[in-house]
Design a protein around this motif. Structure first.
Motif, PDB file in Angstrom:
ATOM      1  N   ILE A   1      10.030 148.996  62.169  1.00 33.79           N
ATOM      2  CA  ILE A   1      11.303 148.340  61.994  1.00 33.79           C
ATOM      3  C   ILE A   1      11.409 147.467  60.885  1.00 33.79           C
ATOM      4  O   ILE A   1      12.296 147.530  60.193  1.00 33.79           O
ATOM      5  CB  ILE A   1      11.384 147.483  63.420  1.00 33.79           C
ATOM      6  N   TYR A   2      10.256 146.626  60.599  1.00 33.41           N
ATOM      7  CA  TYR A   2      10.118 145.874  59.305  1.00 33.41           C
ATOM      8  C   TYR A   2      10.400 146.801  57.861  1.00 33.41           C
ATOM      9  O   TYR A   2      11.231 146.486  57.233  1.00 33.41           O
ATOM     10  CB  TYR A   2       9.011 144.928  59.350  1.00 33.41           C
ATOM     11  N   LEU A   3       9.876 147.906  58.135  1.00 31.49           N
ATOM     12  CA  LEU A   3       9.613 148.748  56.983  1.00 31.49           C
ATOM     13  C   LEU A   3      11.103 149.607  56.681  1.00 31.49           C
ATOM     14  O   LEU A   3      11.619 149.679  55.537  1.00 31.49           O
ATOM     15  CB  LEU A   3       8.758 149.826  56.964  1.00 31.49           C
ATOM     16  N   MET A   4      11.671 149.860  57.668  1.00 24.37           N
ATOM     17  CA  MET A   4      13.119 150.326  57.687  1.00 24.37           C
ATOM     18  C   MET A   4      13.921 149.091  57.139  1.00 24.37           C
ATOM     19  O   MET A   4      14.996 149.484  56.277  1.00 24.37           O
ATOM     20  CB  MET A   4      13.444 150.671  59.091  1.00 24.37           C
ATOM     21  N   LYS A   5      13.831 147.770  57.633  1.00 20.48           N
ATOM     22  CA  LYS A   5      14.818 146.943  57.048  1.00 20.48           C
ATOM     23  C   LYS A   5      14.451 146.699  55.469  1.00 20.48           C
ATOM     24  O   LYS A   5      15.532 146.444  54.772  1.00 20.48           O
ATOM     25  CB  LYS A   5      14.527 145.626  57.969  1.00 20.48           C
ATOM     26  N   LEU A   6      13.300 146.913  55.378  1.00 18.59           N
ATOM     27  CA  LEU A   6      12.780 146.498  53.904  1.00 18.59           C
ATOM     28  C   LEU A   6      13.286 147.528  53.150  1.00 18.59           C
ATOM     29  O   LEU A   6      13.814 147.404  51.768  1.00 18.59           O
ATOM     30  CB  LEU A   6      11.078 146.325  53.583  1.00 18.59           C
ATOM     31  N   TRP A   7      13.303 148.864  53.621  1.00 18.50           N
ATOM     32  CA  TRP A   7      13.937 150.034  52.904  1.00 18.50           C
ATOM     33  C   TRP A   7      15.581 149.840  52.519  1.00 18.50           C
ATOM     34  O   TRP A   7      16.060 150.017  51.555  1.00 18.50           O
ATOM     35  CB  TRP A   7      13.843 151.164  53.565  1.00 18.50           C
ATOM     36  N   VAL A   8      16.221 149.259  53.523  1.00 13.52           N
ATOM     37  CA  VAL A   8      17.571 149.144  53.475  1.00 13.52           C
ATOM     38  C   VAL A   8      17.697 147.740  52.634  1.00 13.52           C
ATOM     39  O   VAL A   8      18.599 147.663  51.789  1.00 13.52           O
ATOM     40  CB  VAL A   8      18.228 148.293  55.049  1.00 13.52           C
ATOM     41  N   ALA A   9      16.981 146.882  52.552  1.00 12.22           N
ATOM     42  CA  ALA A   9      17.125 145.575  51.932  1.00 12.22           C
ATOM     43  C   ALA A   9      16.980 145.946  50.090  1.00 12.22           C
ATOM     44  O   ALA A   9      17.852 145.639  49.287  1.00 12.22           O
ATOM     45  CB  ALA A   9      16.107 144.551  51.989  1.00 12.22           C
ATOM     46  N   ARG A  10      16.026 146.848  50.002  1.00 15.31           N
ATOM     47  CA  ARG A  10      15.816 147.581  48.546  1.00 15.31           C
ATOM     48  C   ARG A  10      17.191 148.342  48.167  1.00 15.31           C
ATOM     49  O   ARG A  10      17.521 148.282  46.837  1.00 15.31           O
ATOM     50  CB  ARG A  10      14.728 148.363  48.507  1.00 15.31           C
ATOM     51  N   LEU A  11      17.632 149.041  49.006  1.00 15.79           N
ATOM     52  CA  LEU A  11      18.612 149.988  48.586  1.00 15.79           C
ATOM     53  C   LEU A  11      20.041 149.102  48.341  1.00 15.79           C
ATOM     54  O   LEU A  11      20.597 149.292  47.208  1.00 15.79           O
ATOM     55  CB  LEU A  11      19.104 150.878  49.850  1.00 15.79           C
ATOM     56  N   LEU A  12      20.272 148.084  49.434  1.00 15.09           N
ATOM     57  CA  LEU A  12      21.560 147.514  49.001  1.00 15.09           C
ATOM     58  C   LEU A  12      21.555 146.262  48.301  1.00 15.09           C
ATOM     59  O   LEU A  12      22.497 145.815  47.676  1.00 15.09           O
ATOM     60  CB  LEU A  12      21.797 146.796  50.412  1.00 15.09           C
ATOM     61  N   VAL A  13      20.271 145.580  48.008  1.00 12.99           N
ATOM     62  CA  VAL A  13      20.241 144.391  47.229  1.00 12.99           C
ATOM     63  C   VAL A  13      19.230 144.521  45.965  1.00 12.99           C
ATOM     64  O   VAL A  13      19.390 144.148  45.082  1.00 12.99           O
ATOM     65  CB  VAL A  13      19.778 143.008  48.116  1.00 12.99           C
ATOM     66  N   PHE A  14      17.825 144.726  46.154  1.00 19.09           N
ATOM     67  CA  PHE A  14      16.833 144.506  45.241  1.00 19.09           C
ATOM     68  C   PHE A  14      17.111 145.382  44.167  1.00 19.09           C
ATOM     69  O   PHE A  14      16.641 145.169  43.226  1.00 19.09           O
ATOM     70  CB  PHE A  14      15.441 144.624  46.025  1.00 19.09           C
ATOM     71  N   GLN A  15      17.800 146.756  44.537  1.00 17.12           N
ATOM     72  CA  GLN A  15      17.856 147.585  43.434  1.00 17.12           C
ATOM     73  C   GLN A  15      18.513 147.060  42.346  1.00 17.12           C
ATOM     74  O   GLN A  15      18.272 147.382  41.107  1.00 17.12           O
ATOM     75  CB  GLN A  15      18.563 148.892  44.023  1.00 17.12           C
ATOM     76  N   TRP A  16      19.911 146.492  42.668  1.00 13.37           N
ATOM     77  CA  TRP A  16      20.515 146.048  41.594  1.00 13.37           C
ATOM     78  C   TRP A  16      19.993 144.931  40.704  1.00 13.37           C
ATOM     79  O   TRP A  16      20.012 144.320  39.791  1.00 13.37           O
ATOM     80  CB  TRP A  16      22.215 145.767  42.042  1.00 13.37           C
ATOM     81  N   TRP A  17      19.084 144.003  41.571  1.00 16.00           N
ATOM     82  CA  TRP A  17      18.294 142.742  40.976  1.00 16.00           C
ATOM     83  C   TRP A  17      17.462 143.417  40.079  1.00 16.00           C
ATOM     84  O   TRP A  17      17.296 142.670  38.842  1.00 16.00           O
ATOM     85  CB  TRP A  17      17.825 142.060  42.339  1.00 16.00           C
ATOM     86  N   LYS A  18      16.825 144.321  40.361  1.00 16.56           N
ATOM     87  CA  LYS A  18      15.742 144.818  39.627  1.00 16.56           C
ATOM     88  C   LYS A  18      16.274 145.481  38.405  1.00 16.56           C
ATOM     89  O   LYS A  18      15.570 145.172  37.381  1.00 16.56           O
ATOM     90  CB  LYS A  18      14.962 146.170  40.368  1.00 16.56           C
ATOM     91  N   LYS A  19      17.422 145.900  38.382  1.00 13.01           N
ATOM     92  CA  LYS A  19      18.081 146.541  37.352  1.00 13.01           C
ATOM     93  C   LYS A  19      18.378 145.460  35.976  1.00 13.01           C
ATOM     94  O   LYS A  19      18.591 145.914  34.875  1.00 13.01           O
ATOM     95  CB  LYS A  19      19.407 147.204  37.513  1.00 13.01           C
ATOM     96  N   ARG A  20      18.480 144.186  36.487  1.00 12.54           N
ATOM     97  CA  ARG A  20      18.450 143.134  35.569  1.00 12.54           C
ATOM     98  C   ARG A  20      17.494 142.848  34.490  1.00 12.54           C
ATOM     99  O   ARG A  20      17.606 142.489  33.586  1.00 12.54           O
ATOM    100  CB  ARG A  20      18.973 141.808  36.527  1.00 12.54           C
ATOM    101  N   LEU A  21      16.396 143.508  35.162  1.00  6.37           N
ATOM    102  CA  LEU A  21      14.940 143.406  34.431  1.00  6.37           C
ATOM    103  C   LEU A  21      14.899 144.889  33.507  1.00  6.37           C
ATOM    104  O   LEU A  21      13.811 145.144  33.312  1.00  6.37           O
ATOM    105  CB  LEU A  21      14.032 143.129  35.310  1.00  6.37           C
ATOM    106  N   GLY A  22      15.678 145.654  33.612  1.00  7.43           N
ATOM    107  CA  GLY A  22      15.599 146.732  32.958  1.00  7.43           C
ATOM    108  C   GLY A  22      15.531 148.130  33.759  1.00  7.43           C
ATOM    109  O   GLY A  22      15.498 149.208  33.397  1.00  7.43           O
TER     110      GLY A  22
END
Length: 596
Positions: free
Chosen positions: A312-333
């Motif tokens: 359940i946590y791993l699924m939530k983490l996957w969603v968090a990466r998809l919706l939020v962390f992905q564009w945050w990471k793009k700020r670093l290239g």
């Protein structure tokens, strides 16, 4: 690339030839100029270093002489003058950009330096009179003005007789002094740490076994080259055959990350705290649903642990990466995989958050006196423990001296990376070592699971309140700094009835919050006296106090608006608070905190 092959060098400058032989890079060093990134191949670096070495010989410099540089961030010129000095045995003395005139003059007298090269004309003019008085030549790197060190851009002859330089290079021994690094000191004058080729090379080889880099990887360098941390990191990059990109300035960091797309960089905690603050600030400016998504993702990220197998946590983490962390990471290239953090403590929640986003953050610990790395967490599974500074690097021993009931004591270090002492300061050198040769770090710590080091405080920073309880300020400051609304914090309370704090708010975050709450925003110096702002900071402190024993709780605070920086002398060059200067600046406010 075989890690066992990294044995072909015993002196620092050997790593340049090592790269030439193993995997010569066409884009070894990269700098931004004329609206684009430009490159120097490793062969061009060698040619330019030889040419500069030849110029220094013509100016009469010889083995054992000193040359001062005053850099900011990395620069191709610093690399080439560093190698040139090493080729002919001249000892490089890097000084911090924020050095005072009085201290600069003392260092010239102590080292008897022949030449100084500053990063810009402001320092050139600031120190020119002192340089003339001390009979030392001074130059700068601004090619448009008089006083520029012209050999940096001279056209290199197609054919050069390097036989004299090669002869001198053969005479350089691993035991010879490579550099004298002046420590910044939080309350005392700097002292020159003597580091030999053997000291630094031993640390380079230890780090090579740890970093997951390979030839051709892009790395971004933005910390000052007067820091041994960044300088040795650069040597490591050269050894791996990485492509090093030098950041233009702090203001251009976002552009540089996006255009370079690095895989790795070294950092101080403040940079990562600002990146975390950016994520929090973005959340405030969003519509309610989007804001809740970002805040939810942050909560998920802060719970990250590599050992979590809960689906359940791993699924939530996957969603968090998809919706939020992905564009945050793009700020670093968008391609960043690894970050190594040193110089000060990073709150484990922030390390967890970055790692949850797919950017593995490891914290380490070191000193100028240890060339510099003592311990570091690893990128390998099971070898990274959040909240610690890792395990000793190969070849380095760590001992906890005079342990208390919690297993804490002063951290002692021994290894080939440890300095032989302080330049012309025999009495300080003697005090720095135990009778059986261990370096006394002055830091208090303990070993978790008998291997992971936890720093609990500086020996001299510990204090007692009037209740007789010891307070470890750094531990509390680290927790206060974990708030998105607090940029900097310093705990006070020596011989006072309770622990208090000086708070520097994150003004960008605070402004976004005020806009959201319909609180009229004026200047920062006025907002720190706003009742609602004070209540918000109190709310953040209350959240932290909830998890602390009563004697450690922050029971009063002072808010100030001036950020502490090395430039205003309220931080050391390694980003540690100058406690005496900060308390002196706010003496009246601190006295009021305790009703004095």
């Amino acid at each position: 690339m075989s890690r066992e092959s990294h044995t072909d060098f015993t002196r620092i400058f050997d790593i340049v030839e090592y790269q030439v032989k193993k995997y010569p890079q066409k884009k070894a060093l990269n700098y931004f100029s004329g609206g684009e990134w430009r490159s120097l191949s490793i062969h061009e670096v060698v040619d330019r270093s030889y040419y500069l070495a030849s110029h220094l010989i013509q100016k009469g410099l010889k083995k054992g002489d000193k040359l001062i540089i005053i850099p900011q961030s990395g620069l191709v010129d610093w690399v080439c003058i560093d190698m040139a000095c090493q080729y002919i045995g001249v000892i490089l003395v890097p000084l911090h950009y924020t050095i005072s005139t009085d201290e600069f003059q003392l260092i010239i007298k102590e080292t008897e330096a022949k030449i100084c090269i500053t990063v810009d004309t402001s320092l050139f003019y600031k120190f020119r009179a002192v340089s003339i008085e001390e009979n030392m030549e001074i130059f700068h790197t601004n090619r448009a003005e008089g006083g520029y060190f012209r050999p940096f851009t001279d056209k290199i002859p197609r054919t050069m007789d390097n036989s004299q330089i090669d002869q001198i290079k053969k005479s350089i021994l691993p035991e010879d002094i490579a550099t004298i690094m002046y420590t910044s000191g939080t309350s005392e004058l700097s002292k020159g740490v003597v580091l030999t080729h053997r000291n630094i090379v031993s640390n380079i080889k230890s780090i090579l076994t740890i970093l997951p880099l390979k030839d051709g990887d892009r790395v971004l360098s933005f910390l000052p080259f007067s820091h041994i941390f960044e300088r040795v990191a650069f040597y490591v990059y050269l050894t791996f055959g990485a492509n090093v990109y030098f950041c233009q300035s702090r203001e251009a960091m976002v552009h540089d990350f996006r255009t370079v797309k690095p895989i790795f960089f070294t950092s101080v905690p403040r940079v990562l705290e600002k990146m975390y603050g950016y994520l929090q600030e973005k959340a405030i400016g969003q519509r309610p649903f989007r804001r809740e998504i970002i805040q939810w993702a942050v909560r998920i990220g802060k719970k990250y642990d590599a050992n979590i197998k809960n689906p359940i946590y791993l699924m939530k983490l996957w969603v968090a990466r998809l919706l939020v962390f992905q564009w945050w990471k793009k700020r670093l290239g968008g391609k960043i995989k690894y970050i190594a953090v040193g110089a000060a403590a990073l709150h484990p929640d922030i390390a967890r958050l970055f790692t949850a986003a797919g950017i593995q953050v490891v914290s380490g610990y070191g000193m100028t006196e240890t060339s510099p790395i003592i311990t570091v967490n690893r990128f390998s599974p099971g070898m990274n423990q959040f909240g610690t500074v890792g395990i000793p690097v190969p070849g380095v021993d760590v001992l906890i001296d005079t342990q208390n009931e919690n297993g804490e004591g002063e951290i002692l270090v021994r290894g080939p990376n440890v300095t032989q002492g302080y330049f012309k300061r025999p009495e300080l050198t003697k005090k720095a070592f135990t009778s059986d040769g261990w370096l006394k770090t002055g830091d208090i710590g303990k070993l978790n699971e008998k291997k992971f080091l936890v720093i609990t405080d500086r020996n001299k920073d510990l204090f007692k309140t009037t209740s007789g309880k010891f307070i470890s300020p750094q531990s509390l400051e680290n927790q206060l700094n974990s708030s998105a609304y607090i940029a900097q914090a310093m705990v006070v309370g020596f011989n006072k009835p309770f622990a208090g704090a000086i708070i520097i708010p994150d003004m960008d975050m605070l402004k976004a919050w005020c806009v959201e709450k319909d609180i009229h925003w004026t200047e920062s110096r006025f907002m720190v006296h706003n009742i609602k702002v004070i209540a918000k900071i109190q709310e953040e402190i209350d959240l932290i106090n909830e998890y602390l024993p009563n004697y450690q709780r922050i029971k009063g605070f002072v808010i100030d608006c001036e950020e502490w920086t090395p430039e205003n002398q309220l931080l050391t060059a390694s980003y540690k608070p100058r406690r005496e200067k900060i308390t002196s600046k706010l003496e009246k406010e601190i006295s009021g905190l305790y009703g004095l």
